[in-house]
Scaffold this motif. Sequence first.
Motif, short mmCIF file in Angstrom:
data_model
loop_
_atom_site.label_atom_id
_atom_site.label_comp_id
_atom_site.label_asym_id
_atom_site.label_seq_id
_atom_site.Cartn_x
_atom_site.Cartn_y
_atom_site.Cartn_z
N LYS A 87 -8.74 -12.03 7.08
CA LYS A 87 -7.36 -11.60 6.95
C LYS A 87 -6.54 -12.78 6.43
O LYS A 87 -6.65 -13.90 6.92
CB LYS A 87 -6.79 -11.15 8.30
CG LYS A 87 -7.45 -9.91 8.89
CD LYS A 87 -6.66 -9.47 10.13
CE LYS A 87 -7.34 -8.29 10.81
NZ LYS A 87 -8.43 -8.72 11.71
N VAL A 88 -5.74 -12.52 5.41
CA VAL A 88 -4.86 -13.54 4.84
C VAL A 88 -3.42 -13.16 5.20
O VAL A 88 -2.92 -12.12 4.78
CB VAL A 88 -5.03 -13.65 3.32
CG1 VAL A 88 -4.10 -14.72 2.75
CG2 VAL A 88 -6.48 -13.96 2.97
N PRO A 96 -4.97 -5.41 -1.81
CA PRO A 96 -6.05 -5.98 -1.00
C PRO A 96 -5.92 -5.55 0.46
O PRO A 96 -4.85 -5.69 1.06
CB PRO A 96 -5.84 -7.49 -1.16
CG PRO A 96 -4.39 -7.64 -1.47
CD PRO A 96 -4.01 -6.43 -2.24
N SER A 97 -6.96 -5.02 1.01
CA SER A 97 -6.89 -4.49 2.38
C SER A 97 -6.70 -5.58 3.42
O SER A 97 -6.29 -5.30 4.55
CB SER A 97 -8.16 -3.68 2.69
OG SER A 97 -9.31 -4.52 2.60
N ASN A 98 -7.01 -6.83 3.07
CA ASN A 98 -6.91 -7.95 4.02
C ASN A 98 -5.60 -8.73 3.91
O ASN A 98 -5.45 -9.79 4.49
CB ASN A 98 -8.09 -8.91 3.84
CG ASN A 98 -8.18 -9.47 2.42
OD1 ASN A 98 -7.67 -8.88 1.48
ND2 ASN A 98 -8.83 -10.62 2.27
N PHE A 99 -4.63 -8.19 3.16
CA PHE A 99 -3.37 -8.89 2.90
C PHE A 99 -2.32 -8.47 3.92
O PHE A 99 -1.94 -7.30 4.01
CB PHE A 99 -2.88 -8.58 1.49
CG PHE A 99 -1.71 -9.43 1.04
CD1 PHE A 99 -1.88 -10.57 0.30
CD2 PHE A 99 -0.40 -9.05 1.37
CE1 PHE A 99 -0.80 -11.34 -0.11
CE2 PHE A 99 0.68 -9.81 0.96
CZ PHE A 99 0.48 -10.95 0.22
N ARG A 104 0.85 -0.20 1.96
CA ARG A 104 0.42 0.97 2.72
C ARG A 104 1.32 1.27 3.92
O ARG A 104 1.47 2.43 4.32
CB ARG A 104 -1.03 0.78 3.21
CG ARG A 104 -2.04 0.67 2.08
CD ARG A 104 -3.45 0.46 2.64
NE ARG A 104 -4.40 0.19 1.58
CZ ARG A 104 -5.05 1.13 0.90
NH1 ARG A 104 -4.83 2.40 1.18
NH2 ARG A 104 -5.92 0.80 -0.04
N LYS A 105 1.89 0.21 4.51
CA LYS A 105 2.69 0.40 5.71
C LYS A 105 3.68 -0.75 5.84
O LYS A 105 3.39 -1.87 5.42
CB LYS A 105 1.79 0.45 6.96
CG LYS A 105 2.51 0.77 8.27
CD LYS A 105 1.52 0.81 9.43
CE LYS A 105 2.20 1.11 10.76
NZ LYS A 105 2.81 2.45 10.80
N THR A 106 4.85 -0.46 6.40
CA THR A 106 5.82 -1.51 6.68
C THR A 106 6.32 -1.38 8.11
O THR A 106 6.36 -0.28 8.67
CB THR A 106 7.02 -1.46 5.72
OG1 THR A 106 7.72 -0.22 5.89
CG2 THR A 106 6.57 -1.61 4.28
N THR A 160 -3.89 -2.90 10.83
CA THR A 160 -3.67 -1.90 9.78
C THR A 160 -4.25 -2.38 8.46
O THR A 160 -4.12 -3.55 8.09
CB THR A 160 -2.16 -1.63 9.60
OG1 THR A 160 -1.62 -1.15 10.83
CG2 THR A 160 -1.92 -0.59 8.51
N GLU A 161 -4.88 -1.48 7.73
CA GLU A 161 -5.42 -1.81 6.42
C GLU A 161 -4.27 -2.17 5.48
O GLU A 161 -3.28 -1.46 5.37
CB GLU A 161 -6.22 -0.64 5.85
CG GLU A 161 -6.92 -0.96 4.54
CD GLU A 161 -7.83 0.17 4.08
OE1 GLU A 161 -8.22 0.16 2.90
OE2 GLU A 161 -8.13 1.05 4.90
#
Length: 407
Positions: free
Chosen positions: A281-282, A306-309, A347-349, A368-369
């Motif tokens: 995770k970054v 990126p899913s890890n951002f 994707r989400k905030t 969360t992705e």
Amino acid sequence: MTRHIFTHPVMRRVCSFALRRMSSDARQMKLSPAFFHQCVTDIGVNFFTGVPDSLLSDYCAYVQVNVPETDHVIAANEGNAVGLAAGYHLATGHPGLVYLQNSGLGNTVNPLMSLTSPKVYSIPLLLLIGWRGQPGVKDEPQHFAQGQITPDMLKLMDIPCRILPRDETAAKMVVQEADQHFKTKKSPFSILVEASTFSEFKQPPLQANFPLLREEALKTVVDALEESDIIVATTGKLSRELFEYRESKGEGHEKEFLTVGSMGHASSIALGIAKHQLDRKVVCLDGDGAALMHLSAMATVGQRAPSNFKHIIFNNGCHDSVGGQPTEASHHETFSFGGIALACGYRKTLIAETAEELVTGTRQLLDTEGPVLMEIKLSVGSRSNLGRPTRTPIENKSDFMKYLGSA
């Protein structure tokens, strides 16, 4: 035969001492922001815009208090400010003033060369530039390279450059020289401001009705991270607080990249890492002023997805590291980082305003992705005894890359 007094060895030492004393006295003088402001308004400069700088903080505070909102805009970045001043000139026929730190000159090069240049539209404006990293003056490492080339950079752009004197008569003459340049050359003119040039002027502190301060919010976020998570932290006091928190816990600094310069680029750096360190995770720790400076980076993050951002914006509504001037993100009722992020493809905030919301929000953010963003709304302020990183940028980079296995 009687020697000339300046060739006599005794008199030469006396004169040398007197000159050093005069130079020392000149450095101790301070120029009133009010006097300088009167000088520039006397030549018809009545519009002010830019990005605040610590060397200009007293003058920026004076402008913030004394110039109406219609004639003063704190811009998102320095290039925006040049565009605003150009528009003001087109609408009124008068030159505007653009204030900035010399590190922001890079953001101005395109509009200065392809818009205001006498070879293009020939638009006069006054550049008031804080000279960080001035040769021979102690400063932080991120300012050294830019400080050395600042006068040469302006010369290459064919922009006259003068150092602002602390003496009122001399300062007025420099401003009048700028006025003459505007009338004859119809192009930009620059004034460099050295450290401690302006006398003190304080603006009333910004009011923010949020319970959290940045440093306590930062500690909550850091404590929630997993062992393999890494951080990219924005420029300014946030990185300094992060460094000191690790020190207080007896931990190393290899898990975070401290973006001590290049304001506004932390999210892009984090994206570059996230795309090539997919198993980690970054977490990008951003500030409101920095995020605004290159807001378009959020579009790239959202679309590359990126899913890890994990993006966290610490929003205290001001440029806290250079004087506390407000940012557009201080308008909480009409401005939304979350709305921008969703429109860009995040994707989400999330939003956190209290300690409880921050704990819950940080957990959701990490689970969360991505890309996912959390805005933390904060009050203004920091410790008066806040230190600076004791490791050099090169050491930070080396430690970080070794930890990632990329060294």
